[in-house]
Design a protein around this motif. Sequence first.
Motif, PDB file in Angstrom:
ATOM      1  N   GLY A   1       9.301  30.211  -8.416  1.00 41.16           N
ATOM      2  CA  GLY A   1       9.677  29.035  -9.186  1.00 41.16           C
ATOM      3  C   GLY A   1      11.016  28.512  -8.725  1.00 41.16           C
ATOM      4  N   PHE A   2      11.225  27.238  -8.916  1.00 41.32           N
ATOM      5  CA  PHE A   2      12.531  26.666  -8.589  1.00 41.32           C
ATOM      6  C   PHE A   2      12.871  25.578  -9.597  1.00 41.32           C
ATOM      7  CE2 PHE A   2       9.924  23.411  -6.657  1.00 41.32           C
ATOM      8  CZ  PHE A   2      10.689  22.253  -6.738  1.00 41.32           C
ATOM      9  N   ARG A   3      14.153  25.322  -9.721  1.00 35.70           N
ATOM     10  CA  ARG A   3      14.627  24.241 -10.583  1.00 35.70           C
ATOM     11  C   ARG A   3      15.867  23.639  -9.961  1.00 35.70           C
ATOM     12  NH1 ARG A   3      17.544  22.958 -15.600  1.00 35.70           N
ATOM     13  NH2 ARG A   3      18.681  24.911 -15.491  1.00 35.70           N
ATOM     14  N   VAL A   4      15.820  22.343  -9.709  1.00 32.21           N
ATOM     15  CA  VAL A   4      16.989  21.621  -9.225  1.00 32.21           C
ATOM     16  C   VAL A   4      17.835  21.266 -10.433  1.00 32.21           C
ATOM     17  CG1 VAL A   4      17.814  19.586  -7.997  1.00 32.21           C
ATOM     18  CG2 VAL A   4      15.747  20.745  -7.238  1.00 32.21           C
ATOM     19  N   VAL A   5      19.013  21.854 -10.522  1.00 33.84           N
ATOM     20  CA  VAL A   5      19.835  21.756 -11.726  1.00 33.84           C
ATOM     21  C   VAL A   5      20.600  20.438 -11.749  1.00 33.84           C
ATOM     22  CG1 VAL A   5      21.718  22.816 -13.015  1.00 33.84           C
ATOM     23  CG2 VAL A   5      20.036  24.239 -11.844  1.00 33.84           C
ATOM     24  N   ASN A   6      20.593  19.797 -12.903  1.00 32.50           N
ATOM     25  CA  ASN A   6      21.399  18.601 -13.116  1.00 32.50           C
ATOM     26  C   ASN A   6      22.710  19.007 -13.775  1.00 32.50           C
ATOM     27  OD1 ASN A   6      19.128  17.172 -12.264  1.00 32.50           O
ATOM     28  ND2 ASN A   6      18.345  16.996 -14.354  1.00 32.50           N
ATOM     29  N   LEU A   7      23.818  18.530 -13.238  1.00 33.44           N
ATOM     30  CA  LEU A   7      25.114  18.920 -13.796  1.00 33.44           C
ATOM     31  C   LEU A   7      25.444  18.103 -15.031  1.00 33.44           C
ATOM     32  CD1 LEU A   7      27.492  19.711 -10.827  1.00 33.44           C
ATOM     33  CD2 LEU A   7      26.240  21.225 -12.342  1.00 33.44           C
TER      34      LEU A   7
ATOM     35  N   LEU B   1      37.714  10.572 -11.369  1.00 34.44           N
ATOM     36  CA  LEU B   1      38.289   9.267 -11.701  1.00 34.44           C
ATOM     37  C   LEU B   1      37.233   8.210 -11.998  1.00 34.44           C
ATOM     38  CD1 LEU B   1      41.136   9.120  -9.008  1.00 34.44           C
ATOM     39  CD2 LEU B   1      41.307   9.818 -11.410  1.00 34.44           C
ATOM     40  N   THR B   2      36.056   8.344 -11.436  1.00 28.17           N
ATOM     41  CA  THR B   2      35.026   7.330 -11.620  1.00 28.17           C
ATOM     42  C   THR B   2      33.740   7.960 -12.131  1.00 28.17           C
ATOM     43  OG1 THR B   2      34.298   7.551  -9.319  1.00 28.17           O
ATOM     44  CG2 THR B   2      35.973   5.884  -9.780  1.00 28.17           C
ATOM     45  N   ASN B   3      32.922   7.120 -12.784  1.00 22.51           N
ATOM     46  CA  ASN B   3      31.628   7.588 -13.272  1.00 22.51           C
ATOM     47  C   ASN B   3      30.634   7.619 -12.117  1.00 22.51           C
ATOM     48  OD1 ASN B   3      29.770   8.340 -15.374  1.00 22.51           O
ATOM     49  ND2 ASN B   3      28.866   6.305 -15.180  1.00 22.51           N
ATOM     50  N   GLU B   4      29.865   8.684 -12.041  1.00 20.62           N
ATOM     51  CA  GLU B   4      28.921   8.855 -10.941  1.00 20.62           C
ATOM     52  C   GLU B   4      27.588   9.356 -11.488  1.00 20.62           C
ATOM     53  OE1 GLU B   4      29.118  11.910  -7.517  1.00 20.62           O
ATOM     54  OE2 GLU B   4      30.281  10.176  -6.816  1.00 20.62           O
TER      55      GLU B   4
ATOM     56  N   THR C   1      14.772  10.886 -10.800  1.00 23.10           N
ATOM     57  CA  THR C   1      15.467  11.016 -12.080  1.00 23.10           C
ATOM     58  C   THR C   1      16.815  10.312 -12.008  1.00 23.10           C
ATOM     59  OG1 THR C   1      14.433  13.160 -12.518  1.00 23.10           O
ATOM     60  CG2 THR C   1      16.406  12.628 -13.775  1.00 23.10           C
ATOM     61  N   PHE C   2      17.070   9.447 -12.979  1.00 18.03           N
ATOM     62  CA  PHE C   2      18.384   8.817 -13.149  1.00 18.03           C
ATOM     63  C   PHE C   2      18.972   9.330 -14.447  1.00 18.03           C
ATOM     64  CE2 PHE C   2      21.016   5.714 -15.305  1.00 18.03           C
ATOM     65  CZ  PHE C   2      21.919   5.327 -14.325  1.00 18.03           C
ATOM     66  N   TYR C   3      20.205   9.791 -14.389  1.00 21.61           N
ATOM     67  CA  TYR C   3      20.857  10.291 -15.597  1.00 21.61           C
ATOM     68  C   TYR C   3      22.322   9.885 -15.602  1.00 21.61           C
ATOM     69  CZ  TYR C   3      22.884  13.267 -19.131  1.00 21.61           C
ATOM     70  OH  TYR C   3      23.572  13.704 -20.228  1.00 21.61           O
ATOM     71  N   ASP C   4      22.778   9.395 -16.754  1.00 24.83           N
ATOM     72  CA  ASP C   4      24.184   9.016 -16.912  1.00 24.83           C
ATOM     73  C   ASP C   4      24.606   9.319 -18.337  1.00 24.83           C
ATOM     74  OD1 ASP C   4      26.690   8.048 -16.326  1.00 24.83           O
ATOM     75  OD2 ASP C   4      26.160   5.940 -16.661  1.00 24.83           O
ATOM     76  N   ASP C   5      25.821   9.855 -18.501  1.00 18.55           N
ATOM     77  CA  ASP C   5      26.361  10.090 -19.834  1.00 18.55           C
ATOM     78  C   ASP C   5      27.870   9.919 -19.809  1.00 18.55           C
ATOM     79  OD1 ASP C   5      27.586  12.416 -18.898  1.00 18.55           O
ATOM     80  OD2 ASP C   5      26.057  13.750 -19.694  1.00 18.55           O
ATOM     81  N   ASN C   6      28.488  10.161 -20.945  1.00 21.53           N
ATOM     82  CA  ASN C   6      29.936   9.963 -21.066  1.00 21.53           C
ATOM     83  C   ASN C   6      30.713  11.268 -20.971  1.00 21.53           C
ATOM     84  OD1 ASN C   6      28.881  10.834 -23.598  1.00 21.53           O
ATOM     85  ND2 ASN C   6      30.793  10.228 -24.590  1.00 21.53           N
ATOM     86  N   THR C   7      30.082  12.333 -20.460  1.00 22.86           N
ATOM     87  CA  THR C   7      30.755  13.623 -20.354  1.00 22.86           C
ATOM     88  C   THR C   7      31.268  13.834 -18.934  1.00 22.86           C
ATOM     89  OG1 THR C   7      28.879  14.972 -19.634  1.00 22.86           O
ATOM     90  CG2 THR C   7      29.038  14.469 -21.990  1.00 22.86           C
TER      91      THR C   7
ATOM     92  N   GLY D   1      30.254  15.837 -16.936  1.00 17.72           N
ATOM     93  CA  GLY D   1      29.152  16.235 -16.087  1.00 17.72           C
ATOM     94  C   GLY D   1      28.714  15.167 -15.108  1.00 17.72           C
ATOM     95  N   THR D   2      29.023  13.875 -15.364  1.00 20.82           N
ATOM     96  CA  THR D   2      28.633  12.802 -14.449  1.00 20.82           C
ATOM     97  C   THR D   2      29.846  12.103 -13.844  1.00 20.82           C
ATOM     98  OG1 THR D   2      28.442  11.282 -16.336  1.00 20.82           O
ATOM     99  CG2 THR D   2      26.422  12.361 -15.586  1.00 20.82           C
ATOM    100  N   LEU D   3      30.993  12.766 -13.841  1.00 21.71           N
ATOM    101  CA  LEU D   3      32.165  12.214 -13.161  1.00 21.71           C
ATOM    102  C   LEU D   3      32.093  12.529 -11.674  1.00 21.71           C
ATOM    103  CD1 LEU D   3      35.150  12.981 -15.587  1.00 21.71           C
ATOM    104  CD2 LEU D   3      34.028  10.784 -15.171  1.00 21.71           C
ATOM    105  N   SER D   4      32.761  11.721 -10.881  1.00 27.36           N
ATOM    106  CA  SER D   4      32.834  11.960  -9.444  1.00 27.36           C
ATOM    107  C   SER D   4      33.687  13.190  -9.174  1.00 27.36           C
ATOM    108  CB  SER D   4      33.435  10.738  -8.738  1.00 27.36           C
ATOM    109  OG  SER D   4      34.740  10.472  -9.232  1.00 27.36           O
TER     110      SER D   4
END
Length: 689
Positions: free
Chosen positions: A436-442, A371-374, A356-362, A364-367
């Motif tokens: 059950g399990f779920r790997v959570v995406n931040l 300071l940087t997008n991750e 899974t690849f995920y990127d947004d402008n919130t 939630g995907t900052l380093s």
Amino acid sequence: MKRMLFSAVLFSGYCFSQEADSLRLDQTGKKDSVGISNNNISTKDIDDVVITGTLKPVSRSESPVAVEIYNQKFFRKNPTPSIFEAIAMVNGIKPQLNCSVCNTGDIHINGLEGPYTMILIDGMPIVSSLSTVYGLSGIPNSLVDRIEVVKGPASSIYGSEAMGGVINIITKNALTAPKLSVDVMTTTWSENNVDLSTKFNFGKNVASLLSLNYFNYNQRTDQNKDNFTDAALQNRISVFNKWNFQRKENRLAGFALRYLYEDRFGGEMQWNKSYRGSSEVYGESIYTNRAEAFGVYQWPLNENVITQFSYNFHDQNSFYGTSPYTATQKVAFAQTYWDKKLGNHDLMLGITFKRTFYDDNTPGTLSGDGLTNEPMKSPILGVFIQDQWKINKKNTLLLGYRLDYDKIHHDIHSPRFAWKFSPNPFHTLRFNFGTGFRVVNLFTEDHAALTGSREVVIKSELKPERSANGNLNYIWKIPVSDQLINLDASLFYTYFSNKIVGDFDTDPQKIIYDNLQGYGISQGASLNVDYTFNFPLSINLGVTYLDVYQKFDGDKGKVQQLHAPKWSGTYSLSYKFQNNMTIDFTGQFYGPMRLPVLPNDYRPEYSPWYTLANIQVSKSFRSGLEIYGGIKNLLNFTPKNPLMRPFDPFDKNVDDPVINPYRYTFDTTYGYAPMQGIRGFLGLKYTIK
């Protein structure tokens, strides 16, 4: 023998056996599980073949896992333009609107939130994360051959996200689909839906199904006079192309492609696209672009070795008022498994890979330093083994185990146990236990997180969400004269040892993520009753009781889950006349559910009892033409005050102590039911077989 079984059913809707196609359908839209002939009840099972519970084709009566099956005829009793709306007819499943403005939502199974429901298309994990919220409305009913539902964790087979249950949408087979199908429907609210599908044959062994769905709703309606649209405007197109191949020894082969585009808007009545992202007129505008590819291939070997694959791309371009939300998600999935029969044992061994690849402008995907997008890049490798052991005619045992490896959380174990006891065709008891399990995406699609100004705080090392589930299911077929009453009862219990909790309240400048300090419970019971009389009347009734809550350490009380009504249910009554005219009365009812209220909120914390009832009259002709029409939401029920302070959506006067002494803010999350009142619908369907 094993290859003969696989030739009977091509996995996940790629082909059905002649026996399954010839089964008599009752008026409930479900296939009979016990045959009736010459006014005598036969003890011979003629069940559907199902695949969702165990990943392999097996008759429903023989499956140790309880699987509910609903075909297109069942959903035709209340025609809708999408699966998201239609699935409300299934007892225990609730399509939840998460926003009273843009009307995006997810699907809850037994009260658990949308992220815990895995939605498959032809057995592939196409619908997840972003598409769970924004993509479900783009799946037209015209594509559906049937839907299989498994309630409770299925992580040992399907991996992450299958904690609450699995909904497998099985599309039509191109080899057996009608040559032409056209379905056109409109409503008095000017909701216009067109479904068009056609089949192309390339010789005897290759067929292609091409389907086009177009939905348009562009009439702004504000019946509650709050200056906001009661229903989100939508302009949506979906193109679907599926290929099926007939191979030697009936080996599996097929693939499908789908593209979706949607332009969705909800907001103030005077909004237009020139206000997109501005602070003058409030609007929530969402552009969705989505592409999917998936397929299956059985290797030309003496052994049954099957590979499945899927890929989806989702691009989101949104504005919630002045808050932009742009996101891109790419999910690749591949799975190969070997199926082997050894005596009374059906063994399965498989390996899976999901990236899974995920990127947004919130945030939630900052380093970590902010300071940087991750972007999130999450590969998960898994292996699983399953043994279905038919001990004797009355007892079947299933044992399963799955091991997944995630680069952050490392090893994740998921065992599974299922037992079926059936002393005769009229009584079946099933017990299922699994983890059950779920790997959570931040990342989050919560409006509160879309400002871009919040700091993401992780209080401790986040662990995978984990749960343990037990489910007891009992099916009793009661002979009444030359008919059967079908009772399907279940008790279920899920214990969450960990959930990832996003705290938006402690500090308005932060999103604080942490593991659940305590535990969560989802428990309850459900009952379905089906009966077809010896005259052309059939009844389907369902009721579900839920108790879903979280208990935090050091807190004596428990917190009830939002939007999880204690009582809910479905009902369907159908009467067919001799002239091929049918009347269907359908609906759902919901008891009080806890709602997200603000401090000192004047609105009640719990919703009232309500029902959404519909009636339809349809007439079919030998030529393949069908005309249908009716009324939706007969009792004209809509929620009161779904929006807080709709006259100040940008909170410009929130600090005025005179007009707003309690400092209420604009809020869109309170709505618990659609704002669309009573409305008529009319449609025409034409099929050439």
